[in-house]
Design a protein around this motif. Structure first.
Motif, short mmCIF file in Angstrom:
data_model
loop_
_atom_site.label_atom_id
_atom_site.label_comp_id
_atom_site.label_asym_id
_atom_site.label_seq_id
_atom_site.Cartn_x
_atom_site.Cartn_y
_atom_site.Cartn_z
N ASN A 82 -2.41 -4.43 3.68
CA ASN A 82 -3.70 -4.67 2.93
C ASN A 82 -3.69 -5.95 2.71
O ASN A 82 -3.02 -6.94 2.83
CB ASN A 82 -3.63 -3.64 1.80
N HIS A 99 -9.96 -4.10 10.42
CA HIS A 99 -10.96 -4.25 9.55
C HIS A 99 -10.30 -4.38 8.19
O HIS A 99 -11.19 -4.71 7.02
CB HIS A 99 -12.27 -2.94 9.39
N GLU A 100 -9.12 -3.89 7.98
CA GLU A 100 -8.49 -4.19 6.69
C GLU A 100 -7.58 -5.67 6.69
O GLU A 100 -8.08 -6.43 6.14
CB GLU A 100 -7.41 -3.06 6.46
N ARG A 103 0.83 0.17 7.15
CA ARG A 103 -0.74 -0.26 7.12
C ARG A 103 -0.74 -1.20 5.90
O ARG A 103 -1.09 -0.70 4.66
CB ARG A 103 -1.39 0.94 6.74
N SER A 125 0.85 -1.32 0.21
CA SER A 125 0.02 -0.05 -0.09
C SER A 125 0.78 1.33 -0.06
O SER A 125 0.39 2.33 -0.41
CB SER A 125 -0.92 -0.10 1.30
#
Ligand code: NAD
Length: 477
Positions: free
Chosen positions: A37, A205-206, A35, A15
């Motif tokens: 994915n 949630h990812e 972060r 990402s």
């Protein structure tokens, strides 16, 4: 900047995005994590499959055990570094951070020793047949870890899964990744093959969701809140993937009039103060025989007033909470208590050295909490102890069982027959009699009933959950 750890290499997320890491003691950013994915999860699952098929499956149980033991020794050698990382990342007072690092080492020692003791059975069957059972690993296991005890929960979950012969993809909580990335590096240093332990950081949630849904995951071990536990279970159900759920608790400490209070009082305090109350098995409800209710509350109140809260490095009774939203959550509960007229017995004190920007909360003792008030029903996940009286054993049992949870219970009485009756009648995964082990006991199977989840981690029992049983029936005449 911290990277993911996949196939024994540090790699950035595809990402290109990061998440800021805050120090809970002062609320300031000091690091960045990836972060990630769904595509990073996919890479990690592929690496774990490759590691399983090309290397890990070929290790004998004894070789696996020796490697786990080597990692245990390496963690012990690096305990100081790991505990410093954890202290900054999670706001843990020095003693707690060190205890977590040593518990992690102990998990790998325990599971290292257990690897070659996991046996199948032979089963008497028809004439001319031999039947045996094999305990086989699921394959690639997913591990979703909360922020409150990253090292301990990694140890019990990943340690058990590796011992049983699985490879692992780990999604730490976004607030608490740093120590686990370091442990994965240490594992590579002692000889774990590429792909056996993989760490992917990011939001639940990812990446958590992507892990729970990934068709290449053969078992999910989730430790966290009941609401997310439901989502994990739903995602896993779509492809019939087995799940272990270690969820929340509202554990009672039950004190009878004949209890040894010199033993009970420090254990009751520790059960709610440890890790600033952010413990799934915190003893957060105090049920007290009405005959000693006033005297015990007076004694505990004096202890609460002596408790000190401050920056993790000061190593006081409590450090900060993990983040501002957790602090707000505790404030909301306390404000509800105020509105409902629930009396406060005593509070500890946040020391003057604590920065205003840190996430501090003074430990609080409340009394006469109605059993059906949300303070007596829901997890506060902070240092708030809710006391209520009971008149006899039947009422103590009824109150103990009167929540949706069933994780741990503590019973304090000298009456031997009552000890057994209480242990039988309380619906809970663990019962401690005249002691209380919030989080303790690597050897002791741990897990809940009702909304506290199902399946067991810790102890030898966990190995059964991390394997699947194959029955082999041979007709030889
Ligand atoms: P949480 O459920 O918010 O998060 C736990 C993990 O799940 C984190 O890694 C998070 O990123 C991930 N996650 C969040 N949303 C997700 C989603 N939609 N799909 C997949 N993963 C997702 O819990 P928390 O606030 O980190 O931890 C506190 C909770 O954990 C409390 O309820 C506590 O009782 C429980 N807990 C239980 C145990 C136990 O052994 N029973 C141990 C520690 C903590």
């Amino acid at each position: 900047m911290q990277l993911n750890y996949i196939a024994n290499a540090s790699v950035p997320s595809s990402s290109g995005r990061t998440i800021a890491v805050l120090d809970p003691s002062d609320g300031q950013t000091f690091e960045q994590i990836q972060r990630s994915n769904a595509s990073d999860i996919d890479s990690a699952v592929q690496a774990a499959r490759q590691g399983l098929d090309s290397a890990w499956r070929k290790f004998s149980a004894a070789e696996r055990g020796r490697l786990l033991m080597r990692l245990s020794s390496k963690i012990t050698e690096n305990a100081e570094e790991l505990s410093q990382i954890e202290q900054r990342d999670c706001g843990k007072p020095t003693r707690q951070a060190k205890a977590d690092a040593l518990a992690l080492a102990r998990y790998f020692e325990f599971y290292g020793g257990a690897c070659d003791k996991l046996h199948g059975e032979t089963i008497p069957y028809l004439d001319g047949y031999s039947v045996l059972t094999w305990r086989e690993p699921h394959g690639v296991t997913g591990h979703i870890i909360p922020w409150n005890y990253p090292m301990q929960i990694f140890g019990r979950s990943v340690g058990g899964a590796l011992a049983a012969g699985n490879t692992c993809v780990v999604k730490p909580a976004e607030d608490a990744c740093l120590s686990l990335i370091r442990v994965a590096q240490l594992a590579a240093e002692v000889g774990f093959p590429a792909g056996v332990i993989n760490i992917v950081t990011g939001y639940g949630h990812e990446v958590g969701d992507a892990l729970a849904r990934h068709p290449g995951i053969d078992h999910i071990s989730f430790t966290g809140s009941p609401s997310v536990g439901t989502l994990i279970q739903q995602a896993a159900a779509l492809r019939h993937c087995p799940v272990t759920l270690e969820l929340g608790g509202k554990s009672p400490q039950i004190v009878f009039a004949d209890a040894d209070l010199d033993a009970a009082v420090p254990a009751i305090l520790n059960g709610i103060v440890q890790n600033a109350g952010q413990t799934c098995s915190a003893g957060s409800r105090l049920l007290v025989d009405q005959a000693i209710y006033e005297s015990l509350l007076a004694r505990l109140g004096a202890e609460f007033e002596n408790l000190r809260v401050g920056p993790a490095s000061l190593d006081l009774d409590l450090g900060p909470l993990i983040r501002q939203s957790q602090q707000q959550r505790v404030w909301d509960f306390l404000s509800d208590a105020h509105v409902a007229g629930i009396p406060m017995v005593a509070q500890g004190r946040v020391v003057d050295e604590a920065p205003q920007s840190g996430f501090y909360q003074a430990p609080t003792l409340l009394r006469d909490v109605p059993f059906d008030h949300r303070l007596a029903q829901e997890e506060v996940f902070g240092p708030v102890l809710c006391a209520m009286p009971f008149k006899d054993e039947d009422q103590a049992v009824a109150l103990a069982n009167a929540t949706e949870f069933g994780l741990v219970a503590g019973v304090w009485t000298r009456d031997g027959a009552r000890q057994f009756r209480m242990a039988r009648r309380i619906r809970s995964g663990q019962i401690f009699i005249n002691n209380y082990g919030a989080g303790g006991g690597v050897e002791l199977p741990f897990g809940g009933v009702k909304s506290s989840g199902y399946g067991r981690e810790k102890g030898f029992e966990a190995l059964l959950g991390f394997t699947t049983l194959k029955t082999v029936a041979i007709r030889h005449g």
